[in-house]
Design an enzyme around this catalytic site. Structure first.
Site, mmCIF file in Angstrom:
data_model
loop_
_atom_site.group_PDB
_atom_site.id
_atom_site.type_symbol
_atom_site.label_atom_id
_atom_site.label_comp_id
_atom_site.label_asym_id
_atom_site.label_seq_id
_atom_site.Cartn_x
_atom_site.Cartn_y
_atom_site.Cartn_z
ATOM 1 N N ILE A 43 -2.046 11.322 4.221
ATOM 2 C CA ILE A 43 -0.624 11.133 3.903
ATOM 3 C C ILE A 43 -0.408 11.377 2.413
ATOM 4 O O ILE A 43 -1.092 10.794 1.570
ATOM 5 C CB ILE A 43 -0.162 9.704 4.288
ATOM 6 N N ASP B 82 -3.386 -12.936 3.466
ATOM 7 C CA ASP B 82 -4.702 -12.344 3.712
ATOM 8 C C ASP B 82 -4.868 -12.261 5.233
ATOM 9 O O ASP B 82 -4.851 -13.296 5.915
ATOM 10 C CB ASP B 82 -5.776 -13.251 3.096
ATOM 11 N N LYS C 250 -11.591 2.330 13.376
ATOM 12 C CA LYS C 250 -10.358 2.899 13.944
ATOM 13 C C LYS C 250 -10.523 3.161 15.446
ATOM 14 O O LYS C 250 -9.607 2.919 16.225
ATOM 15 C CB LYS C 250 -9.963 4.180 13.197
ATOM 16 N N ASP D 126 1.328 -8.928 1.734
ATOM 17 C CA ASP D 126 0.154 -8.230 1.205
ATOM 18 C C ASP D 126 -0.795 -9.267 0.613
ATOM 19 O O ASP D 126 -0.363 -10.334 0.178
ATOM 20 C CB ASP D 126 0.572 -7.216 0.131
ATOM 21 N N TYR E 136 -15.137 3.324 8.426
ATOM 22 C CA TYR E 136 -13.678 3.337 8.625
ATOM 23 C C TYR E 136 -13.340 3.924 9.997
ATOM 24 O O TYR E 136 -12.554 3.350 10.753
ATOM 25 C CB TYR E 136 -13.053 4.173 7.505
ATOM 26 N N GLY F 136 0.803 -1.217 0.000
ATOM 27 C CA GLY F 136 0.000 0.000 0.000
ATOM 28 C C GLY F 136 0.835 1.265 0.000
ATOM 29 O O GLY F 136 2.069 1.220 -0.056
ATOM 30 N N GLN F 137 0.135 2.387 0.067
ATOM 31 C CA GLN F 137 0.816 3.690 -0.007
ATOM 32 C C GLN F 137 1.904 3.812 1.055
ATOM 33 O O GLN F 137 3.033 4.206 0.760
ATOM 34 C CB GLN F 137 -0.208 4.816 0.183
HETATM 35 N N1 SER Z 1 -6.245 9.039 4.415
HETATM 36 C C1 SER Z 1 -7.304 8.350 5.105
HETATM 37 C C2 SER Z 1 -8.570 8.372 4.351
HETATM 38 O O1 SER Z 1 -8.795 9.311 3.654
HETATM 39 C C3 SER Z 1 -7.513 8.955 6.464
HETATM 40 O O2 SER Z 1 -6.916 8.135 7.415
HETATM 41 O O3 SER Z 1 -9.331 7.479 4.442
#
Ligand code: SER
Length: 321
Positions: free
Chosen positions: A174, A54, A148, A35, A144, A12-13
Site C-alpha cells: 500500500i 494493546d 496471515k 492504538d 508475517y 498506522g499507515q
Molecule cells: N506491505 C506489507 C509488507 O511489506 C505486505 O502486506 O509487509
C-alpha cells in the site's frame, strides 16, 4: 445495523486514513480509534474518540467494547513482514494472539461484523507468481505470512463454526502520503517518492526488476470499506479476497517518477527484504472480489505518481518534511 466501530492499530499507515474515512460515513463519534501508542495523529484525536489499547490485553479490549457499545471491529494492529523477520516471536504473538483476542471477544459479545486484513504475504515461493489465483498454494516463508494464513483460516473457522461475519482481503503493497508504513517489504514504494522530492535520488533495498503488486491508498480505502459494507448474501468468500491494482518494479517506478522529475536517480542495494519480496507474487487475479462485491481500482502507476509527487511536493514546500 453497524453503528459503533472499533479500529485497532489506528495510528498506522492504513488506520490513520481509514479512521477518517469511516468517520465520514458513520459519524465521528461512532468510530473509536485505538492504538498501542498513546500519541495518535492530531486529526484522529481532534475528530473523535481515541483510546490507547494493546491488542494483547483481552480485558482492556472487552472493557472498550462495553464502554463504547461496539458492534463492529476493524482489526489492523499487526507486525509487518520486515520487522517480523527481525523478531518472529513478536510477530507471532501480536498477529496471532491479538487476532484471537479480537475473534474470541467478537464471539462472546456478539459483534456483528469483523474485518481483519490479510496480505500478499500469505503466498509463498511455490504459489504461481503471475496472476496469482484466489484459490492457490499458501505456503509462505515469512513469519508475517504464516500469521496471515493462520488468520485467514481462523476467520473462516469463526464464520463456519459460529455463524459470525468475519471478512478480510489480501492487501498488496500500500502506497500513501500521510502516515509512513512501518516495517514492511513494500515500504520502498513509499520512501522512493519522499526521497525523490527531498533529494532527487533514492537507494532501493530491492533489486531493479523485483515485481510486486501495489495499490494507492484511495483504492485501499475503497476496497476496505466496500468489502466491509458488502451485502453478506453476495459473498462466497470471507476472509481472503485477492485485491489488485497494478504491478510495479523499482525500475518502472523510477521511470514513472522521471516523467515529473527528469533528473531523478535510483541506485540498488538489496538487503534481507529481497528474499521476502522474491517469495511473493508478481500480480494478482482479483476476479472473485470483482464478482462478489464489485471491486474495481481507480489508480494506475502514473496516476498515482502524479498525485504522490503533488502531495509530497506541497508538504516539502511548506516545510513539513
Ligand atoms: N506491505 C506489507 C509488507 O511489506 C505486505 O502486506 O509487509
Amino acid at each position: 445495523m453497524i453503528n459503533k466501530i472499533l479500529v485497532t492499530g489506528s495510528s498506522g499507515q492504513i488506520g490513520s486514513e481509514l479512521v477518517m474515512a469511516l468517520r465520514g460515513i458513520y459519524g465521528s463519534e461512532n468510530v473509536i480509534a485505538s492504538d498501542k501508542c498513546p500519541n495518535a495523529p492530531e486529526k484522529i484525536k481532534k475528530s473523535g474518540p481515541f483510546e490507547q489499547l494493546d491488542v494483547l490485553d483481552k480485558e482492556a479490549i472487552a472493557a472498550l467494547i462495553d464502554k463504547h457499545q461496539i458492534n463492529a471491529i476493524v482489526h489492523l494492529a499487526a507486525i509487518l513482514s520486515a520487522v517480523g523477520e527481525k523478531n518472529p516471536m513478536l510477530a507471532w504473538n501480536i498477529n496471532i494472539n491479538g487476532m484471537l483476542n479480537v475473534l474470541e471477544l467478537s464471539r462472546e459479545k456478539n459483534i456483528k461484523r469483523v474485518l481483519i486484513p490479510s496480505s500478499i504475504a500469505a503466498f509463498g515461493p511455490s504459489t504461481p507468481v503471475d496472476n496469482t489465483p484466489q484459490e492457490t498454494v499458501l505456503k509462505p516463508t515469512t513469519m508475517y505470512g504464516i500469521t496471515k494464513v493462520a488468520g485467514e483460516l481462523l476467520a473462516d473457522y469463526y464464520v463456519a463454526k459460529y455463524g459470525m461475519d468475519v471478512r478480510g482481503l489480501r492487501y498488496p503493497g500500500i502506497i500513501s502520503n500521510e502516515t509512513l508504513p512501518g516495517g514492511g517489504t513494500t515500504d520502498y514504494a513509499v520512501a522512493i517518492y519522499y526521497d525523490a522530492v527531498k533529494f532527487g535520488k533514492y537507494e532501493c533495498f530491492l533489486s531493479e526488476n523485483t515485481m510486486l503488486p501495489m495499490m494507492y491508498m484511495p483504492d485501499c480505502l475503497k476496497a476496505t470499506i466496500d468489502l466491509f459494507q458488502a451485502d453478506k448474501s453476495t459473498l462466497k468468500h470471507f476472509s481472503d479476497f485477492n485485491v489488485g491494482a497494478f504491478s510495479v518494479t523499482p525500475k518502472l517506478m523510477a521511470e514513472s517518477i522521471r516523467k515529473y522529475i527528469p533528473d531523478f536517480e535510483i541506485t540498488y542495494k538489496p538487503d534481507f527484504r529481497q528474499a521476502i519480496a522474491d517469495s511473493w507474487p508478481n500480480s494478482i487475479d482479483d476476479s472473485c472480489a470483482r464478482e462478489e462485491w464489485g471491486w474495481k481500482p481507480s489508480f494506475d502507476l502514473d496516476l498515482m505518481t502524479k498525485d504522490m509527487l503533488e502531495v509530497i511536493g506541497n508538504k516539502h514546500k511548506q516545510g513539513h518534511i
